[in-house]
Design a protein around this motif. Structure first.
Motif, PDB file in Angstrom:
ATOM      1  N   ALA A 219       0.845  -1.184   0.000  1.00  0.00           N
ATOM      2  CA  ALA A 219       0.000   0.000   0.000  1.00  0.00           C
ATOM      3  C   ALA A 219       0.884   1.239   0.000  1.00  0.00           C
ATOM      4  N   PRO A 220       0.409   2.342  -0.606  1.00  0.00           N
ATOM      5  CA  PRO A 220      -0.878   2.474  -1.271  1.00  0.00           C
ATOM      6  C   PRO A 220      -0.896   1.818  -2.643  1.00  0.00           C
ATOM      7  N   LEU A 221      -2.124   1.616  -3.147  1.00  0.00           N
ATOM      8  CA  LEU A 221      -2.331   1.053  -4.472  1.00  0.00           C
ATOM      9  C   LEU A 221      -3.191   2.000  -5.302  1.00  0.00           C
ATOM     10  N   GLU A 464       0.069  13.517 -24.077  1.00  0.00           N
ATOM     11  CA  GLU A 464      -0.268  14.801 -23.472  1.00  0.00           C
ATOM     12  C   GLU A 464      -0.109  14.733 -21.953  1.00  0.00           C
ATOM     13  N   SER A 465       0.258  15.848 -21.350  1.00  0.00           N
ATOM     14  CA  SER A 465       0.405  15.911 -19.899  1.00  0.00           C
ATOM     15  C   SER A 465      -0.964  15.994 -19.237  1.00  0.00           C
ATOM     16  N   LEU A 466      -1.112  15.261 -18.112  1.00  0.00           N
ATOM     17  CA  LEU A 466      -2.390  15.192 -17.400  1.00  0.00           C
ATOM     18  C   LEU A 466      -2.175  15.489 -15.919  1.00  0.00           C
ATOM     19  N   ALA A 467      -3.062  16.273 -15.341  1.00  0.00           N
ATOM     20  CA  ALA A 467      -3.007  16.572 -13.909  1.00  0.00           C
ATOM     21  C   ALA A 467      -4.344  16.225 -13.276  1.00  0.00           C
ATOM     22  N   GLU A 468      -4.295  15.757 -12.030  1.00  0.00           N
ATOM     23  CA  GLU A 468      -5.542  15.392 -11.335  1.00  0.00           C
ATOM     24  C   GLU A 468      -5.360  15.519  -9.839  1.00  0.00           C
ATOM     25  N   HIS A 469      -6.460  15.338  -9.101  1.00  0.00           N
ATOM     26  CA  HIS A 469      -6.489  15.458  -7.650  1.00  0.00           C
ATOM     27  C   HIS A 469      -6.783  14.070  -7.070  1.00  0.00           C
ATOM     28  N   PRO A 470      -5.743  13.313  -6.672  1.00  0.00           N
ATOM     29  CA  PRO A 470      -5.922  11.925  -6.255  1.00  0.00           C
ATOM     30  C   PRO A 470      -6.972  11.711  -5.164  1.00  0.00           C
ATOM     31  N   LYS A 471      -6.992  12.588  -4.155  1.00  0.00           N
ATOM     32  CA  LYS A 471      -7.871  12.346  -3.017  1.00  0.00           C
ATOM     33  C   LYS A 471      -9.341  12.272  -3.423  1.00  0.00           C
ATOM     34  N   THR A 472      -9.752  13.108  -4.367  1.00  0.00           N
ATOM     35  CA  THR A 472     -11.165  13.143  -4.746  1.00  0.00           C
ATOM     36  C   THR A 472     -11.439  12.498  -6.098  1.00  0.00           C
ATOM     37  N   MET A 473     -10.399  12.000  -6.744  1.00  0.00           N
ATOM     38  CA  MET A 473     -10.587  11.427  -8.084  1.00  0.00           C
ATOM     39  C   MET A 473     -10.110   9.972  -8.123  1.00  0.00           C
ATOM     40  N   THR A 474      -8.876   9.708  -8.517  1.00  0.00           N
ATOM     41  CA  THR A 474      -8.414   8.327  -8.695  1.00  0.00           C
ATOM     42  C   THR A 474      -8.475   7.497  -7.419  1.00  0.00           C
ATOM     43  N   HIS A 475      -8.323   8.125  -6.268  1.00  0.00           N
ATOM     44  CA  HIS A 475      -8.308   7.392  -5.002  1.00  0.00           C
ATOM     45  C   HIS A 475      -9.500   7.766  -4.118  1.00  0.00           C
ATOM     46  N   ALA A 476     -10.597   8.169  -4.766  1.00  0.00           N
ATOM     47  CA  ALA A 476     -11.790   8.596  -4.032  1.00  0.00           C
ATOM     48  C   ALA A 476     -12.356   7.487  -3.149  1.00  0.00           C
ATOM     49  N   SER A 477     -12.244   6.219  -3.587  1.00  0.00           N
ATOM     50  CA  SER A 477     -12.840   5.106  -2.838  1.00  0.00           C
ATOM     51  C   SER A 477     -11.954   4.594  -1.705  1.00  0.00           C
ATOM     52  N   VAL A 478     -10.712   5.088  -1.632  1.00  0.00           N
ATOM     53  CA  VAL A 478      -9.811   4.654  -0.568  1.00  0.00           C
ATOM     54  C   VAL A 478     -10.308   5.208   0.769  1.00  0.00           C
ATOM     55  N   PRO A 479     -10.365   4.402   1.823  1.00  0.00           N
ATOM     56  CA  PRO A 479     -10.845   4.879   3.127  1.00  0.00           C
ATOM     57  C   PRO A 479     -10.072   6.116   3.597  1.00  0.00           C
ATOM     58  N   PRO A 480     -10.753   7.056   4.243  1.00  0.00           N
ATOM     59  CA  PRO A 480     -10.113   8.303   4.691  1.00  0.00           C
ATOM     60  C   PRO A 480      -8.856   8.093   5.518  1.00  0.00           C
ATOM     61  N   GLU A 482      -6.804   5.645   5.353  1.00  0.00           N
ATOM     62  CA  GLU A 482      -5.729   5.188   4.471  1.00  0.00           C
ATOM     63  C   GLU A 482      -5.123   6.371   3.712  1.00  0.00           C
ATOM     64  N   LYS A 483      -5.981   7.248   3.233  1.00  0.00           N
ATOM     65  CA  LYS A 483      -5.492   8.443   2.531  1.00  0.00           C
ATOM     66  C   LYS A 483      -4.592   9.273   3.444  1.00  0.00           C
ATOM     67  N   GLU A 484      -5.044   9.458   4.670  1.00  0.00           N
ATOM     68  CA  GLU A 484      -4.273  10.253   5.624  1.00  0.00           C
ATOM     69  C   GLU A 484      -2.938   9.583   5.929  1.00  0.00           C
ATOM     70  N   LYS A 485      -2.960   8.276   6.095  1.00  0.00           N
ATOM     71  CA  LYS A 485      -1.761   7.511   6.431  1.00  0.00           C
ATOM     72  C   LYS A 485      -0.688   7.633   5.356  1.00  0.00           C
ATOM     73  N   TYR A 486      -1.115   7.626   4.096  1.00  0.00           N
ATOM     74  CA  TYR A 486      -0.147   7.604   2.997  1.00  0.00           C
ATOM     75  C   TYR A 486       0.030   8.954   2.305  1.00  0.00           C
ATOM     76  N   GLY A 487      -0.504   9.999   2.908  1.00  0.00           N
ATOM     77  CA  GLY A 487      -0.243  11.343   2.395  1.00  0.00           C
ATOM     78  C   GLY A 487      -1.042  11.730   1.180  1.00  0.00           C
ATOM     79  N   ILE A 488      -2.191  11.076   0.974  1.00  0.00           N
ATOM     80  CA  ILE A 488      -3.076  11.448  -0.138  1.00  0.00           C
ATOM     81  C   ILE A 488      -4.032  12.501   0.423  1.00  0.00           C
ATOM     82  N   THR A 489      -3.588  13.746   0.373  1.00  0.00           N
ATOM     83  CA  THR A 489      -4.243  14.830   1.096  1.00  0.00           C
ATOM     84  C   THR A 489      -4.943  15.824   0.171  1.00  0.00           C
ATOM     85  N   ASP A 490      -5.592  16.818   0.795  1.00  0.00           N
ATOM     86  CA  ASP A 490      -6.335  17.835   0.046  1.00  0.00           C
ATOM     87  C   ASP A 490      -5.455  18.619  -0.918  1.00  0.00           C
ATOM     88  N   ASN A 491      -4.193  18.805  -0.564  1.00  0.00           N
ATOM     89  CA  ASN A 491      -3.324  19.673  -1.361  1.00  0.00           C
ATOM     90  C   ASN A 491      -2.379  18.913  -2.300  1.00  0.00           C
TER      91      ASN A 491
END
Length: 516
Positions: A219-221, A464-480, A482-491
């Motif tokens: 993890a993370p995945l 092409e270059s792509l930018a996204e917000h992991p916390k609310t997009m690609t990793h939206a389903s990850v438990p909160p 888990e996100k906090e533990k691995y640094g998938i934060t708001d910023n």
């Protein structure tokens, strides 16, 4: 003679004097054959490892202590990596059925235009046509019977007998040629292509795990994989045990021994580098853990998701992986115009995966196969340009006053334990980076909304270059938690760097940061 309580595969007699290295190496072929079967590697690779091991002994390397064993194993992997490129890839290329031209000296990028395809079988067309057909005509009923006997494993393949075309859910020329070419990058024995990366991943899990089994995963995945593990596999009473890059080999072994019946462990699944934090898992270490818990009747399979570095910048099989999975949508496809997945590895494992693929019906179609054949021709030049751009952008972001931190393999500190893993198993830092904007979600969104050249979209690895917000997009389903533990934060922002002019990309990032 060695005072071992087990059968050895090699004995080295050192006759060296002064600086002259001399000696004799005796190899037990029976033990090498048994070890190759146990480790699920080719006989050639196991012989190579044993020969290198003996030569290292003559060069002064010992393996009595655990530390010495680790060092000599690392040296073995290093030299296998070198010889693998020179020998095993070339051995794979000797399949005469795939190409009438001699190409033993050619590298994978040269073979992407021709390997596995005979123009004379397609009215001289220089490029493989799209075989847009559902079924194939048999010359005789006897031929049809023979094709089905092989397809359903009713008998063994005869010498020089080729598997015939039956139905595009089972096999198709575009897919077969594509799979042959995919093996070259990783030095794999076989490959299987799927309709998506998640199709490849889920098929691997379902083939090698049964209700009541347990597997280990890093993890993370990627969010889709994490969701499948925790919301699908658990419905089948298949338990996953999580670990991360902070765990040592000893930690992980203790984790398994404390939490489960070790006889239930069947598979280790790792994603390295991880999405989106770019943390590394030591593949060779995971191989050792798999071997530690393996028995004669229970061989633990090591699976590596190599999507983030792609088939160019990391070769997990050379470090002990049994199977390597890809979202072929990403670097392999590279143009944001297809969805596909792939799995490469040992032939007998891929054979099992293809059998299940046939009945799940998640094999890629001929059009997707043809597009991927096109993409493979430019894989190396695309990924090299992306890596060059990413390095410059990462250095720019690291110095920017509005950026809190940059996660990029090329910026690892040499004192960081991750740096040693990077140097051991990665050939490049790749083109994926994440960074933290000083601020909150609102500022992160403002940055994303003001990009002009870089697209606000998920996925990665494209031109092409792509930018996204992991916390609310690609990793939206990850438990909160888990996100906090691995640094998938708001910023946090994830950036997949493309092949555009790097000065233009920096200018776009700069003007978007100025809007914050």
């Amino acid at each position: 003679f060695l005072k071992h309580d087990y059968y050895t595969d090699i004995i080295t007699f050192d006759y060296s004097e002064n600086k002259n290295i001399q000696g004799e190496i005796f190899i037990s072929t029976d033990r090498v054959i048994d070890n190759a079967r146990l480790q699920n590697v080719s006989l050639e690779e196991e012989f190579l490892r044993v020969m290198i091991h003996g030569i290292l002994h003559l060069c002064g390397y010992k393996d009595k202590t655990k530390q010495q064993q680790t060092i000599i194993r690392q040296r073995e992997n290093h030299y296998i990596h070198i010889f693998y490129q020179e020998h095993f890839n070339h051995s794979t290329m000797k399949k005469q059925k795939n190409n009438s031209k001699k190409h033993l000296e050619f590298q994978p990028e040269s073979l992407m235009m021709s390997y596995g395809y005979k123009p004379e079988l397609s009215v001289g067309a220089i490029k493989c046509p799209i075989y847009q057909t559902s079924t194939f005509v048999f010359k005789t009923a006897e031929e049809g019977k023979a094709f089905f006997e092989l397809a359903y494993g009713q008998r063994k393949q005869k010498p020089k007998e080729e598997i015939g075309l039956i139905y595009s859910r089972l096999n198709n020329p575009d897919i077969e040629i594509l799979e042959d070419r995919l093996t070259l990058w990783d030095g794999a024995e076989a490959a299987a292509v799927f309709e998506s990366g998640m199709a490849a991943i889920s098929t691997v899990f379902f083939e090698f795990l049964q209700p009541g089994d347990t597997f280990l995963y890093s993890a993370p995945l990627y969010g889709g994989t994490e969701h499948f593990i925790n919301h699908v596999l658990n419905k089948y009473n298949i338990q996953g045990i999580q670990f991360n890059h902070h765990h040592t080999e000893k930690d992980i072994i203790q984790l398994i021994e404390k939490q489960i019946d070790k006889t239930k462990l069947k598979l280790i699944y790792i994603e390295t580098p991880s999405n989106p934090t770019n943390t590394l898992i030591d593949i060779a270490m995971c191989r050792k853990i798999a071997d530690y818990f393996s028995t004669k009747n229970n061989k633990i399979i090591l699976v590596v998701d190599n999507t983030y570095l792609g088939p160019l910048w990391q070769h997990p099989i050379q470090h002990g992986a049994d199977l390597v999975v890809y979202s072929a949508t990403k670097y392999i496809g590279g143009h944001s115009d297809l969805i596909a997945g792939a799995c490469v590895g040992h032939k007998h494992l891929i054979s099992r995966i293809k059998t299940l693929r046939s009945f799940l019906g998640n094999m890629a179609g001929p059009w997707t196969g043809w597009l991927l054949l096109r993409s493979l021709e430019t894989l190396k030049v695309r990924m090299q340009q992306q890596e060059q751009n990413a390095k410059i952008i990462a250095q720019y972001l690291q110095k920017h006053p509005k950026i809190e931190k940059v996660l990029y393999l090329g910026l690892l500190n040499k004192k960081d334990p991750q740096y040693k893993i990077f140097k051991k198993q990665c050939l490049s830092a790749g083109a994926m980076l994440s960074f933290y904007i000083k601020g909150d979600e609102k500022k992160a969104f403002k940055f994303l909304n003001n990009l002009k050249l870089i697209h606000l979209a998920v996925s990665l690895g494209s031109t092409e270059s792509l930018a996204e917000h992991p916390k609310t997009m690609t990793h939206a389903s990850v438990p909160p938690e888990e996100k906090e533990k691995y640094g998938i934060t708001d910023n946090m922002i994830r950036l997949s760097v493309g092949i555009e002019n790097v000065n233009d990309l920096i200018a776009d990032i700069q003007q978007a940061l100025e809007k914050i």
